[in-house]
Design a protein around this motif. Structure first.
Motif, PDB file in Angstrom:
ATOM      1  N   ASN A 124       4.385  87.309 163.255  1.00  0.00           N
ATOM      2  CA  ASN A 124       3.287  86.714 164.004  1.00  0.00           C
ATOM      3  C   ASN A 124       2.370  85.957 163.058  1.00  0.00           C
ATOM      4  N   VAL A 125       1.571  85.107 163.636  1.00  0.00           N
ATOM      5  CA  VAL A 125       0.678  84.252 162.869  1.00  0.00           C
ATOM      6  C   VAL A 125      -0.750  84.588 163.258  1.00  0.00           C
ATOM      7  N   LYS A 126      -1.623  84.665 162.284  1.00  0.00           N
ATOM      8  CA  LYS A 126      -3.040  84.897 162.540  1.00  0.00           C
ATOM      9  C   LYS A 126      -3.799  83.613 162.212  1.00  0.00           C
ATOM     10  N   ILE A 127      -4.625  83.174 163.144  1.00  0.00           N
ATOM     11  CA  ILE A 127      -5.429  81.963 162.955  1.00  0.00           C
ATOM     12  C   ILE A 127      -6.871  82.320 163.282  1.00  0.00           C
ATOM     13  N   LYS A 128      -7.770  81.980 162.390  1.00  0.00           N
ATOM     14  CA  LYS A 128      -9.184  82.273 162.627  1.00  0.00           C
ATOM     15  C   LYS A 128     -10.041  81.244 161.907  1.00  0.00           C
ATOM     16  N   HIS A 129     -11.066  80.797 162.569  1.00  0.00           N
ATOM     17  CA  HIS A 129     -12.050  79.900 161.958  1.00  0.00           C
ATOM     18  C   HIS A 129     -13.396  80.586 162.037  1.00  0.00           C
ATOM     19  N   TYR A 130     -14.141  80.594 160.929  1.00  0.00           N
ATOM     20  CA  TYR A 130     -15.473  81.194 160.959  1.00  0.00           C
ATOM     21  C   TYR A 130     -16.365  80.532 159.910  1.00  0.00           C
ATOM     22  N   PRO A 131     -17.694  80.584 160.138  1.00  0.00           N
ATOM     23  CA  PRO A 131     -18.630  80.003 159.166  1.00  0.00           C
ATOM     24  C   PRO A 131     -18.730  80.896 157.921  1.00  0.00           C
ATOM     25  N   ILE A 132     -19.023  80.274 156.782  1.00  0.00           N
ATOM     26  CA  ILE A 132     -19.237  81.033 155.551  1.00  0.00           C
ATOM     27  C   ILE A 132     -20.564  80.615 154.925  1.00  0.00           C
ATOM     28  N   ASN A 133     -21.008  81.369 153.976  1.00  0.00           N
ATOM     29  CA  ASN A 133     -22.261  81.096 153.252  1.00  0.00           C
ATOM     30  C   ASN A 133     -23.463  81.002 154.190  1.00  0.00           C
ATOM     31  N   GLY A 134     -23.491  81.787 155.251  1.00  0.00           N
ATOM     32  CA  GLY A 134     -24.633  81.786 156.182  1.00  0.00           C
ATOM     33  C   GLY A 134     -24.776  80.486 156.951  1.00  0.00           C
ATOM     34  N   SER A 135     -23.708  79.729 157.054  1.00  0.00           N
ATOM     35  CA  SER A 135     -23.744  78.424 157.710  1.00  0.00           C
ATOM     36  C   SER A 135     -24.044  78.552 159.198  1.00  0.00           C
TER      37      SER A 135
END
Length: 160
Positions: A51-62
């Motif tokens: 299976n494939v995991k895809i995730k997008h999230y902000p970093i550095n308190g963005s």
């Protein structure tokens, strides 16, 4: 003379026993080898990753605010060092199919397998994020993971 014949006969009998034992060991090892080859053959047409995991999230308190820079991370697993990702915010619909207009090539940083960092300027109320994995690893291309190569994955940032 009889003693010589008896010695030769004993030598022949004992060497035949060793030959038979050696042949038995060779046959046993060949059977094991064939068994392992057949087990490995079962995996040739399997997915390297199930299976494939895809995730997008902000970093550095963005945060998503107009007039600011947004820092994010797109995580795509499976990942290997040979793979990379095309990234952009606009589609180029002039080409056949959908492509990313002026894409930026993202690579994982050392120790961040699967994590592709990016930054963009937030200039409107909504910003599209377009990602296109390009699988280059030989093992992945030989197996089903090649199906993920070149697919368009999108997300949308909406100003708070």
């Amino acid at each position: 003379m009889k003693k010589v014949y008896i010695l030769i006969l004993l030598f022949a009998i004992s060497s035949c026993g060793n030959q038979t034992e050696l042949q038995t060991q060779i046959d046993h090892l060949q059977t094991q080898n064939d068994s392992l080859k057949s087990e490995l053959k079962k995996y040739e047409n399997k997915y390297v990753f199930d299976n494939v995991k895809i995730k997008h999230y902000p970093i550095n308190g963005s945060q998503v605010k107009k007039g600011t820079k947004y820092y994010g991370e797109f995580v795509f697993v499976p990942d290997v060092r040979d793979d990379y990702l095309l990234f952009g915010t606009e589609r180029d619909e002039s080409k056949q199919g959908y492509e990313i207009k002026n894409p930026i090539t993202l690579k994982t940083e050392k120790g961040d397998f699967g994590a592709y960092r990016f930054e963009i300027d937030i200039v409107s109320d909504t910003t599209n994020l377009l990602f296109k994995p390009l699988i280059k690893n030989e093992l992945s291309l030989k197996h089903q993971n090649a199906g993920y190569s070149g697919i368009m994955i999108s997300d949308k940032l909406i100003v708070n």
